[in-house]
Design a protein around this motif. Sequence first.
Motif, PDB file in Angstrom:
ATOM      1  N   CYS A  98       0.854  -1.189   0.000  1.00 54.28           N
ATOM      2  CA  CYS A  98       0.000   0.000   0.000  1.00 54.28           C
ATOM      3  C   CYS A  98       0.891   1.240   0.000  1.00 54.28           C
ATOM      4  CB  CYS A  98      -0.896  -0.003   1.228  1.00 54.28           C
ATOM      5  SG  CYS A  98      -1.725   1.568   1.508  1.00 54.28           S
ATOM      6  N   CYS A 146       0.311   3.076   3.845  1.00 52.44           N
ATOM      7  CA  CYS A 146       0.733   2.463   5.103  1.00 52.44           C
ATOM      8  C   CYS A 146       1.874   1.464   4.890  1.00 52.44           C
ATOM      9  CB  CYS A 146      -0.441   1.783   5.795  1.00 52.44           C
ATOM     10  SG  CYS A 146      -1.017   0.291   4.968  1.00 52.44           S
ATOM     11  N   CYS A 199      -7.698   0.159   1.165  1.00 57.15           N
ATOM     12  CA  CYS A 199      -6.664  -0.712   1.720  1.00 57.15           C
ATOM     13  C   CYS A 199      -7.216  -1.408   2.960  1.00 57.15           C
ATOM     14  CB  CYS A 199      -5.434   0.119   2.086  1.00 57.15           C
ATOM     15  SG  CYS A 199      -4.228  -0.773   3.086  1.00 57.15           S
ATOM     16  N   CYS A 207      -5.121   0.281   6.263  1.00 56.43           N
ATOM     17  CA  CYS A 207      -5.238   1.698   6.669  1.00 56.43           C
ATOM     18  C   CYS A 207      -6.446   2.378   6.028  1.00 56.43           C
ATOM     19  CB  CYS A 207      -3.968   2.465   6.306  1.00 56.43           C
ATOM     20  SG  CYS A 207      -3.782   2.749   4.540  1.00 56.43           S
TER      21      CYS A 207
HETATM   22 ZN   LIG Z   1      -2.715   0.895   3.534  1.00 59.32          ZN
END
Ligand SMILES: [Zn+2]
Length: 280
Positions: free
Chosen positions: A39, A42, A64, A67
């Motif tokens: 991601c 994060c 995601c 996060c």
């Molecule tokens: Zn993330």
Amino acid sequence: MIIVFIVIGLFGLVFGSFLNVCIARLPRGESIVLPRSHCPRCNHAIHWYDNIPLISYLILGAKCRDCHAPISPIYPFIEALTAVTLCLTFYVYGLGPEFVKLALFGMLLIVLIFTDLLGRRIPHQVTIFGISMGFLLSFFIPVDNQPLEWILRHWHIYLDVPIASVSGAVAGALVGGGLFYAVGEIFYHAGGKQKEYLGFGDVMLMLMVGTFLGVPLTLLTVLLGSLGGSIIALAATAFSRRLRDYAWPYGTFLGIAAIYAGLDGERLLDWYLRFSGMAR
Ligand SMILES: [Zn+2]
């Protein structure tokens, strides 16, 4: 028949997922093999079950898992686009060597269309790989070489099968790349600010298109790409003054035109030649 389309479509989604990686990483000079996808916010590695083309995007609700950062819709779009492109290639060429060639061509172009659109980049890794593949494949899969053969016939020179095809690929590259190099130079010496838009990436892109398509379809690509790009840019500028300074991604237009030329250009050329009274 429908089952073949479904299988090719599924392969297209998987390949499209790989093209996403190429589009995100190649312009930054990163490896396309390692590390695993993560991601961008994060930095969590994406689990394999969250990395299934199209489906994971829908299941995760475009967020995601860790996060909840939004995932760009460009990812599933490119996966779907790759699937559609491969299905169209199968529809036109059936399953054979030409399918493999045009599928590869289409996927290389999808990468370049989006690296140019999203970051104004046309990575040399992609174009150099493409030029090599186009040249190699021309030994086995014929490239249209009618203009050169027509010229040589006047000197009673006749080309054998692999030579005709390979020289067609080389001629296509020289015409495509040469045309763009010349246009770039003219703009540069005329003092125009277009130089940065007609960069060397476009020359490389057209060298690649030339090796795959040969001279006639390469010229068609330049014509359609320039025409389409100009019409869209002029129309957009007419709507909004702010767009006047927008750097239009020329490679994106050329890429779209090249995909079209590879799939349906032959038909358009035939139609044009018959329409204009020059039989083929
Ligand atoms: Zn993330």
